[in-house]
Design a protein around this motif. Structure first.
Motif, PDB file in Angstrom:
ATOM      1  N   LYS A 175      41.280  46.816  42.158  1.00 59.50           N
ATOM      2  CA  LYS A 175      41.909  46.595  43.458  1.00 59.50           C
ATOM      3  C   LYS A 175      42.600  45.233  43.458  1.00 59.50           C
ATOM      4  CE  LYS A 175      37.758  44.636  45.649  1.00 59.50           C
ATOM      5  NZ  LYS A 175      37.023  44.490  44.367  1.00 59.50           N
ATOM      6  N   VAL A 176      43.469  45.045  44.417  1.00 60.18           N
ATOM      7  CA  VAL A 176      44.190  43.782  44.543  1.00 60.18           C
ATOM      8  C   VAL A 176      43.195  42.635  44.686  1.00 60.18           C
ATOM      9  CG1 VAL A 176      45.768  42.453  45.987  1.00 60.18           C
ATOM     10  CG2 VAL A 176      46.251  44.858  45.512  1.00 60.18           C
ATOM     11  N   GLY A 177      43.426  41.585  43.928  1.00 58.01           N
ATOM     12  CA  GLY A 177      42.546  40.415  43.950  1.00 58.01           C
ATOM     13  C   GLY A 177      41.559  40.366  42.810  1.00 58.01           C
ATOM     14  N   ASP A 178      41.341  41.496  42.113  1.00 56.10           N
ATOM     15  CA  ASP A 178      40.412  41.503  40.980  1.00 56.10           C
ATOM     16  C   ASP A 178      40.926  40.596  39.863  1.00 56.10           C
ATOM     17  OD1 ASP A 178      38.768  43.266  42.256  1.00 56.10           O
ATOM     18  OD2 ASP A 178      39.289  45.014  41.020  1.00 56.10           O
ATOM     19  N   GLN A 179      40.001  39.855  39.270  1.00 55.19           N
ATOM     20  CA  GLN A 179      40.313  39.048  38.091  1.00 55.19           C
ATOM     21  C   GLN A 179      39.961  39.874  36.855  1.00 55.19           C
ATOM     22  OE1 GLN A 179      41.754  35.912  38.628  1.00 55.19           O
ATOM     23  NE2 GLN A 179      41.675  36.663  40.752  1.00 55.19           N
ATOM     24  N   GLU A 239      46.954  40.784  24.177  1.00 53.69           N
ATOM     25  CA  GLU A 239      45.853  40.564  25.125  1.00 53.69           C
ATOM     26  C   GLU A 239      46.246  39.516  26.153  1.00 53.69           C
ATOM     27  OE1 GLU A 239      42.422  39.068  23.040  1.00 53.69           O
ATOM     28  OE2 GLU A 239      43.669  37.855  21.712  1.00 53.69           O
ATOM     29  N   PHE A 240      45.604  39.597  27.311  1.00 54.81           N
ATOM     30  CA  PHE A 240      45.984  38.754  28.447  1.00 54.81           C
ATOM     31  C   PHE A 240      44.838  38.702  29.445  1.00 54.81           C
ATOM     32  CE2 PHE A 240      47.069  43.105  29.285  1.00 54.81           C
ATOM     33  CZ  PHE A 240      46.604  43.315  30.572  1.00 54.81           C
ATOM     34  N   ALA A 241      44.969  37.816  30.408  1.00 52.76           N
ATOM     35  CA  ALA A 241      44.045  37.772  31.542  1.00 52.76           C
ATOM     36  C   ALA A 241      44.827  37.357  32.777  1.00 52.76           C
ATOM     37  CB  ALA A 241      42.898  36.796  31.286  1.00 52.76           C
ATOM     38  N   GLY A 242      44.391  37.836  33.936  1.00 46.57           N
ATOM     39  CA  GLY A 242      45.099  37.491  35.159  1.00 46.57           C
ATOM     40  C   GLY A 242      44.499  38.159  36.370  1.00 46.57           C
ATOM     41  N   GLU A 243      45.316  38.304  37.411  1.00 46.62           N
ATOM     42  CA  GLU A 243      44.869  38.819  38.707  1.00 46.62           C
ATOM     43  C   GLU A 243      45.657  40.071  39.078  1.00 46.62           C
ATOM     44  OE1 GLU A 243      44.772  37.403  43.418  1.00 46.62           O
ATOM     45  OE2 GLU A 243      45.481  36.043  41.845  1.00 46.62           O
ATOM     46  N   VAL A 244      44.954  41.072  39.589  1.00 45.75           N
ATOM     47  CA  VAL A 244      45.608  42.280  40.079  1.00 45.75           C
ATOM     48  C   VAL A 244      46.343  41.941  41.380  1.00 45.75           C
ATOM     49  CG1 VAL A 244      45.301  44.647  40.888  1.00 45.75           C
ATOM     50  CG2 VAL A 244      43.823  43.759  39.065  1.00 45.75           C
ATOM     51  N   ILE A 245      47.659  42.186  41.390  1.00 44.28           N
ATOM     52  CA  ILE A 245      48.448  41.868  42.589  1.00 44.28           C
ATOM     53  C   ILE A 245      48.987  43.125  43.281  1.00 44.28           C
ATOM     54  CG2 ILE A 245      49.089  39.550  41.849  1.00 44.28           C
ATOM     55  CD1 ILE A 245      51.803  40.700  40.972  1.00 44.28           C
ATOM     56  N   GLU A 246      48.883  44.274  42.622  1.00 43.15           N
ATOM     57  CA  GLU A 246      49.354  45.523  43.232  1.00 43.15           C
ATOM     58  C   GLU A 246      48.751  46.691  42.460  1.00 43.15           C
ATOM     59  OE1 GLU A 246      53.594  47.832  44.215  1.00 43.15           O
ATOM     60  OE2 GLU A 246      53.597  45.790  43.386  1.00 43.15           O
ATOM     61  N   THR A 247      48.508  47.775  43.146  1.00 43.27           N
ATOM     62  CA  THR A 247      48.025  48.989  42.479  1.00 43.27           C
ATOM     63  C   THR A 247      48.829  50.183  42.955  1.00 43.27           C
ATOM     64  OG1 THR A 247      46.335  49.382  44.165  1.00 43.27           O
ATOM     65  CG2 THR A 247      45.668  48.096  42.233  1.00 43.27           C
ATOM     66  N   GLY A 248      49.012  51.156  42.058  1.00 47.22           N
ATOM     67  CA  GLY A 248      49.661  52.393  42.438  1.00 47.22           C
ATOM     68  C   GLY A 248      48.727  53.246  43.281  1.00 47.22           C
ATOM     69  N   PRO A 249      49.261  54.220  43.997  1.00 42.21           N
ATOM     70  CA  PRO A 249      48.427  55.045  44.895  1.00 42.21           C
ATOM     71  C   PRO A 249      47.348  55.836  44.176  1.00 42.21           C
ATOM     72  CG  PRO A 249      50.659  55.940  44.680  1.00 42.21           C
ATOM     73  CD  PRO A 249      50.676  54.589  44.059  1.00 42.21           C
ATOM     74  N   ASP A 250      47.521  56.100  42.879  1.00 45.26           N
ATOM     75  CA  ASP A 250      46.515  56.854  42.127  1.00 45.26           C
ATOM     76  C   ASP A 250      45.608  55.954  41.291  1.00 45.26           C
ATOM     77  OD1 ASP A 250      47.592  59.183  43.137  1.00 45.26           O
ATOM     78  OD2 ASP A 250      48.932  59.481  41.417  1.00 45.26           O
ATOM     79  N   CYS A 251      45.713  54.649  41.480  1.00 45.96           N
ATOM     80  CA  CYS A 251      44.878  53.702  40.729  1.00 45.96           C
ATOM     81  C   CYS A 251      43.628  53.395  41.544  1.00 45.96           C
ATOM     82  CB  CYS A 251      45.668  52.421  40.446  1.00 45.96           C
ATOM     83  SG  CYS A 251      44.711  51.155  39.582  1.00 45.96           S
ATOM     84  N   ARG A 252      42.464  53.772  41.011  1.00 46.91           N
ATOM     85  CA  ARG A 252      41.205  53.588  41.742  1.00 46.91           C
ATOM     86  C   ARG A 252      40.257  52.609  41.042  1.00 46.91           C
ATOM     87  NH1 ARG A 252      44.065  55.936  44.725  1.00 46.91           N
ATOM     88  NH2 ARG A 252      43.792  57.997  45.701  1.00 46.91           N
ATOM     89  N   ALA A 253      40.520  52.309  39.781  1.00 48.15           N
ATOM     90  CA  ALA A 253      39.552  51.541  38.993  1.00 48.15           C
ATOM     91  C   ALA A 253      39.533  50.062  39.338  1.00 48.15           C
ATOM     92  CB  ALA A 253      39.843  51.717  37.495  1.00 48.15           C
ATOM     93  N   PRO A 295      36.723  43.616  33.714  1.00 40.39           N
ATOM     94  CA  PRO A 295      36.553  42.522  34.680  1.00 40.39           C
ATOM     95  C   PRO A 295      36.403  41.182  33.952  1.00 40.39           C
ATOM     96  CG  PRO A 295      35.023  44.332  35.109  1.00 40.39           C
ATOM     97  CD  PRO A 295      35.615  44.598  33.774  1.00 40.39           C
ATOM     98  N   LEU A 296      37.017  40.158  34.486  1.00 37.89           N
ATOM     99  CA  LEU A 296      36.808  38.814  33.952  1.00 37.89           C
ATOM    100  C   LEU A 296      35.420  38.354  34.393  1.00 37.89           C
ATOM    101  CD1 LEU A 296      38.288  36.396  32.496  1.00 37.89           C
ATOM    102  CD2 LEU A 296      38.719  35.513  34.798  1.00 37.89           C
ATOM    103  N   PRO A 297      34.521  38.048  33.446  1.00 35.03           N
ATOM    104  CA  PRO A 297      33.167  37.654  33.845  1.00 35.03           C
ATOM    105  C   PRO A 297      33.171  36.435  34.770  1.00 35.03           C
ATOM    106  CG  PRO A 297      33.246  38.150  31.501  1.00 35.03           C
ATOM    107  CD  PRO A 297      34.670  38.130  31.983  1.00 35.03           C
ATOM    108  N   GLU A 298      32.229  36.423  35.665  1.00 38.50           N
ATOM    109  CA  GLU A 298      32.121  35.319  36.618  1.00 38.50           C
ATOM    110  C   GLU A 298      31.938  33.997  35.877  1.00 38.50           C
ATOM    111  OE1 GLU A 298      29.462  34.024  40.547  1.00 38.50           O
ATOM    112  OE2 GLU A 298      29.121  35.951  39.530  1.00 38.50           O
ATOM    113  N   GLY A 299      32.699  33.010  36.273  1.00 38.16           N
ATOM    114  CA  GLY A 299      32.614  31.690  35.656  1.00 38.16           C
ATOM    115  C   GLY A 299      33.553  31.477  34.485  1.00 38.16           C
ATOM    116  N   TRP A 300      34.171  32.555  34.010  1.00 36.93           N
ATOM    117  CA  TRP A 300      35.115  32.421  32.898  1.00 36.93           C
ATOM    118  C   TRP A 300      36.489  31.998  33.418  1.00 36.93           C
ATOM    119  CZ3 TRP A 300      34.936  36.386  28.344  1.00 36.93           C
ATOM    120  CH2 TRP A 300      33.643  36.428  27.807  1.00 36.93           C
TER     121      TRP A 300
END
Length: 336
Positions: free
Chosen positions: A81-85, A65-79, A108-113
């Protein structure tokens, strides 16, 4: 460059080393995550020492398990986007600074976490939720015995019991842990003594559901304290945790030979059940995993308690602390 921890093969914790490699091309339907925190689990220790049935053959990177930030998505990735925590689960490979993953295994990382709280959430909460609901059939008013209640899974199980209208009774190995749990609002806590069976009998304790990852006499005494229609749900065996870098096979064999055994005819007569699971196999059942993650996203409980945070380079120190059994809450690795 990506940093990651890897062992050439299971069998000895000392083989785990910090490596680097170049980034590879991203698959079309995957998301690339810059990892900010990694959650540690007992399964990591069992995998690294070769005592885990799901351990990969040959070299592998531990971590579920892990947590972090989306920095890139493949062309078929819709769920996502870049910048999502986000926070997520993976079948090994979590001890890394960057991970490519199918977004179905993300939340999604809940707001404030914090990222540390996010990395402490998925595996332990999925484990507790699956044990309580899918197998334990928890109902309002049920008395639920939760072993190792100050640990990662135990704490989440205690909170989920309360949110489900059940009555959690936690057990811990020290007075300090019991006092801490009571400060968190959990009033029914037992400090296990050397004769747990007698302790339960003296208190006339009976339960509708037991969550156990300890094993041995503690587990058997807990089963015998179940009410009719009660269920014992087993998801680990901490008594087999190696105390050193390598397994003590003689000690493990002795405990294996002394392990609790259950007679199905007796279970029919007493109307009590034993159920067991290993959450990692859900990785291959993506629809079920996604359904569980969606259920958890609708539950409102306090964020997990991160009791111990280590720098990513201190994985050996973090694993040693987890191995010691002296932790409260979750142990995580943090990346800048």
């Amino acid at each position: 460059m990506i940093q990651y921890w890897q062992t050439p093969k299971a069998g000895n914790l000392s083989r785990l080393t910090l490596e680097t490699r170049q980034t590879t091309p991203l698959q079309q339907h995957h998301a690339r995550i810059r990892v900010r925190a990694v959650g540690l689990n007992f399964a990591d220790i069992f995998a690294l020492t070769g005592l885990y049935s799901a351990t990969p053959t040959g070299a592998f990177t531990p971590g579920l398990e892990f947590a972090g930030e989306v920095i890139e998505t493949g062309p078929d990735c819709r769920a996502v986007k870049v910048g999502d925590q986000v926070m997520g689960v993976t079948r090994f490979g979590g001890y890394t600074s960057q991970i490519d993953i199918d977004p179905d295994y993300l939340m999604p990382l809940p707001e404030g976490w914090t990222p540390q709280q996010g990395a402490a959430y998925p595996v332990q909460t999925l484990t507790a939720w699956y044990a309580l609901t899918r197998l334990g059939a928890i109902q309002p008013g049920h008395r639920v015995l939760v072993h190792s209640a100050a640990g990662g899974v135990g704490l989440q199980a205690m909170k989920l019991c309360v949110s489900s209208g059940a009555i959690p009774i936690g057990t811990v190995g020290s007075r300090a842990k019991a006092d801490w749990l009571k400060q968190q609002g959990f009033n029914e806590v037992l400090v296990r003594d050397s004769n747990f069976r007698a302790q339960l009998q003296q208190g006339q304790q009976r339960f509708d559901l037991v969550l156990d990852a300890i094993g041995g006499e503690v587990q058997k005494a807990s089963f015998d304290a179940l009410n009719p229609m009660g269920r014992l749900v087993v998801f680990g065996a901490a008594e087999f945790t190696p105390s050193g870098q390598r397994p003590d096979y003689l000690r493990a064999l002795w405990r294996y030979l002394k392990r609790p055994r259950y007679d199905v005819m007796d279970m029919i007569s007493s109307n009590r059940s034993v159920l067991a699971f290993n959450l990692i196999w859900l990785w291959e059942q993506k629809e079920q995993m996604r359904a569980l993650l969606d259920e958890l996203s609708r539950i409102r409980i306090a964020p997990p308690h991160v009791g111990h945070s280590f720098d990513f380079a201190q994985a050996h120190d973090a694993l040693a602390l987890l191995q010691s059994g002296q932790t409260i809450g979750k142990v995580v690795l943090t990346l800048n």
